[in-house]
Design an enzyme around this catalytic site. Structure first.
Site, PDB file in Angstrom:
ATOM      1  N   GLY A  83       1.050   2.506  32.429  1.00 13.76           N
ATOM      2  CA  GLY A  83       1.222   3.128  31.039  1.00 13.76           C
ATOM      3  C   GLY A  83       0.248   3.990  30.858  1.00 13.76           C
ATOM      4  O   GLY A  83       0.554   5.323  30.105  1.00 13.76           O
ATOM      5  N   CYS A  84      -1.072   3.753  31.462  1.00 13.58           N
ATOM      6  CA  CYS A  84      -2.130   4.812  31.056  1.00 13.58           C
ATOM      7  C   CYS A  84      -1.698   6.181  31.975  1.00 13.58           C
ATOM      8  O   CYS A  84      -2.200   7.316  31.331  1.00 13.58           O
ATOM      9  CB  CYS A  84      -3.438   4.248  31.714  1.00 13.58           C
ATOM     10  SG  CYS A  84      -3.842   2.926  30.537  1.00 13.58           S
TER      11      CYS A  84
END
Length: 155
Positions: free
Chosen positions: A46-47
């Site tokens: 996600g990051c």
């Protein structure tokens, strides 16, 4: 629950090391608008998606006068590896003590897979050139967030 910033608040000052170990302060952006985003960990799916989205849209954001700064608890060496691996062009800062995250309301209790945990709250704060908060968003999604920011800012 961490105290959250709202529109019109004064953005908390900070000075943190970047991926190369150089100190970067909010004051360095005086007179410019800056998007400060907080993320849990470099090199996680996600990051990575979020950081790549900011990089992919950097020309649009910079063209509208916005700088982008990402802050995580990762050490500068890990941030440097993240930047190199993903060809990131946003400034990445290290906040291992999470003091800046707490000041911005981006660290505290959150829900993760139905459980309450304490950790980094994926958040974005838009700071105007005079140091005031123009917009604060909490518990944002990694995917589609940058497009939403661009829409919300009318870019």
């Amino acid at each position: 629950m961490a105290d959250r910033l709202t529109t019109g608040d004064t953005a908390p000052a900070f000075s943190l090391p970047d991926a190369d170990g150089r100190q970067v302060s909010l004051a360095d952006y005086a007179g410019r608008k800056v998007i400060v985003y907080f993320y849990p960990a470099a090199m996680t799916p996600g990051c990575t998606k979020q950081a790549c989205d900011f990089t992919d849209n950097l020309e649009v954001l910079a063209g509208a006068g916005y700088d982008v700064v990402g802050i995580s608890p990762d050490a500068p060496a890990k941030l440097a590896a993240f930047r190199e691996k993903e060809s990131l062009r946003v400034t990445l800062l290290s906040d291992p003590d999470k003091e800046v995250m707490r000041a911005y309301g981006a660290f505290g209790e959150k829900s993760l897979y139905g459980k309450t945990v304490t950790g980094v709250i994926r958040s974005t704060v838009v700071v105007d050139g005079d140091g005031t908060v123009a917009k604060a968003m909490y518990n944002v999604k990694a995917t589609g967030h940058v497009a939403k920011i661009i829409r919300d800012l009318g870019l």
